[in-house]
Write an enzyme that holds these catalytic residues in place. Structure first.
Site, PDB file in Angstrom:
ATOM      1  N   CYS A  77      33.546  52.821   5.943  1.00  0.00           N
ATOM      2  CA  CYS A  77      32.533  52.880   6.612  1.00  0.00           C
ATOM      3  C   CYS A  77      32.313  52.076   8.025  1.00  0.00           C
ATOM      4  O   CYS A  77      32.862  52.482   8.842  1.00  0.00           O
ATOM      5  CB  CYS A  77      31.240  52.381   5.767  1.00  0.00           C
ATOM      6  SG  CYS A  77      29.622  52.716   6.208  1.00  0.00           S
ATOM      7  N   GLU A 122      31.322  56.404   0.119  1.00  0.00           N
ATOM      8  CA  GLU A 122      31.284  54.977  -0.158  1.00  0.00           C
ATOM      9  C   GLU A 122      30.262  54.732  -1.347  1.00  0.00           C
ATOM     10  O   GLU A 122      29.063  55.302  -1.087  1.00  0.00           O
ATOM     11  CB  GLU A 122      30.672  54.311   1.329  1.00  0.00           C
ATOM     12  CG  GLU A 122      30.733  52.761   0.984  1.00  0.00           C
ATOM     13  CD  GLU A 122      30.144  52.139   2.304  1.00  0.00           C
ATOM     14  OE1 GLU A 122      30.524  50.786   2.528  1.00  0.00           O
ATOM     15  OE2 GLU A 122      29.729  52.827   3.236  1.00  0.00           O
ATOM     16  N   LYS A 159      36.770  46.623   1.865  1.00  0.00           N
ATOM     17  CA  LYS A 159      36.191  46.831   3.263  1.00  0.00           C
ATOM     18  C   LYS A 159      36.486  45.533   4.187  1.00  0.00           C
ATOM     19  O   LYS A 159      36.055  44.396   4.002  1.00  0.00           O
ATOM     20  CB  LYS A 159      34.713  47.142   3.062  1.00  0.00           C
ATOM     21  CG  LYS A 159      33.991  47.759   4.246  1.00  0.00           C
ATOM     22  CD  LYS A 159      32.627  47.835   3.747  1.00  0.00           C
ATOM     23  CE  LYS A 159      31.654  48.601   4.983  1.00  0.00           C
ATOM     24  NZ  LYS A 159      30.350  48.927   4.756  1.00  0.00           N
TER      25      LYS A 159
END
Length: 391
Positions: A248, A136, A211
């Site tokens: 994540c 990330e 995300k």
């Protein structure tokens, strides 16, 4: 080995009691037959057997030795089928520390990471990796804990420097590359996003995913910089299979994993930046649960080392001000993990367990439709004697 709170004691270098992983600790501490049984219970078997190691070519090993990064390779097999040929894909995952202190000029930091990753990417190419994923926000320190806006300078468009840097490798090695970056959306008011760019094996940009879930816990102050993504749950059909990216914090949300599977993903990458004190016990459980529940491969990556920042910062957890985010438990050193995967295993496990067939999506859909409305009432049936006095 276990502390009172249930977490493994961490050495200053982030190791587990001096080992780079729980797996290595158990392997060193147990007799072979006990280690084999412990591994079977902890990580399971692949088609009834332990994972095979994969021999890699000499040029890749030489790059690993000369540039001091770990290099390991394993193979996931599937059962032989009568009507389908094997669909074997070689996947590579890179985890690394930053190259320079965060006090150095930003351009130097960025190019330092480019230089550091070059031999690791070349090792992936020399090993015949088909799909490569980086961690990330790989081209910068994970500075979102600081809440300082100067770090926004690292943001770049989808076709910015990081993408151009990786496109050359994608063309040279006929390799798909997943590149998680801090995106600057120049067409929408310079808005920032936490984004994964999918680069095709011809060097083309296949697409992007932003995300879906943004943390608000501990030092994770990411919403100072970007908010929840707006790209849904795209699955990218590449030359080597259908892939998706669950960035994540999205790994903590089972429905996030589910929808990537409903859209047909065969491999879901989970590029991350998370620290040991917060989430390390959850890490292997969540990734494996996602793979089991959705009958696809999960590839998780974390950062390496501890990143220190010039100015102290505080968070909402009541701890004293500090200058580091904590230790990223990817490992104590940089590395390239390679895995051969037969994608036929995805369908074989769907046939075996029937999770899609036995799911009750219509019931879930009805509940969700009611849950998102302001007048939702939970389906709770109270016992007739509750809150009543008895003689």
């Amino acid at each position: 080995m276990a502390a009172e709170n249930g977490n493994a004691d961490l050495a200053d270098d982030g190791s587990v009691a001096g080992f780079d992983s729980l797996h290595r600790l158990l392997q060193s501490s147990l007799p072979p037959h006990l280690f084999q049984e412990a591994s079977r219970l902890l990580i399971g078997l692949n088609c009834g057997k332990t994972l095979d190691s994969v021999a890699l070519p000499a040029p890749a090993k030489s790059l690993s030795l000369n540039h001091d990064f770990d290099l390991q390779a394993f193979s996931f097999r599937a059962d032989s089928e009568s009507l389908r040929e094997p669909r074997c894909v070689r996947v590579g995952l890179i985890q690394n520390s930053i190259a320079l202190p965060t006090t150095e000029p930003f351009l130097d930091q960025k190019w330092g990471i480019f230089q550091k990753l070059t031999p690791i990417i070349e090792a992936a190419g020399a090993s015949g990796v088909n799909i490569l994923c980086l961690q990330e926000a790989w081209a910068m320190p994970f500075a979102f804990c600081t809440r300082e806006k100067k770090w926004c300078e690292f943001a770049e468009p989808i076709d910015g420097e990081s993408t151009k840097f990786l496109q050359e490798f994608a063309r040279r090695y006929n390799m798909v590359i997943v590149s998680p970056i801090l995106e600057r959306d120049v067409n929408h008011g310079e808005t920032l996003w936490n984004t994964a760019v999918i680069i095709g094996n011809n060097g083309n940009i296949i697409g992007k995913h932003r995300k879906n879930h943004i943390p608000r816990v501990g030092d994770f102050n990411e919403s100072t910089y970007y908010m929840e993504g707006n790209t849904g749950h795209p699955v990218f059909e590449t030359a080597y299979g259908k892939i998706a990216v669950n960035i994540c914090y999205g790994r903590h949300h089972p429905l996030n994993w589910l929808v990537f599977g409903l859209n047909g993903a065969e491999i879901v990458f989970n590029p991350s930046a998370t620290v040991g004190e917060l989430s390390e016990p959850m890490w292997p459980i969540e990734a494996r649960n996602a793979a089991i529940a959705n009958s696809y491969f999960v590839c998780s990556i974390n950062r390496v080392g501890t990143e220190h920042f010039p100015n102290p910062f505080t968070s909402g957890d009541g701890k004293p001000q500090h200058t580091d985010f904590g230790h990223f438990y990817g490992s104590s050193y940089d590395g390239l993990l390679i895995s051969d995967m037969d994608l036929n295993l995805c369908r074989q496990l769907k046939d075996k367990w029937g999770f899609r067939m036995t799911a009750r999506y219509e019931i879930y859909a009805d509940l969700f439709a009611r849950y998102v409305k302001p007048d939702f009432e939970p389906q709770v049936i109270s016992g007739p004697l509750l809150n009543k006095k008895t003689l």
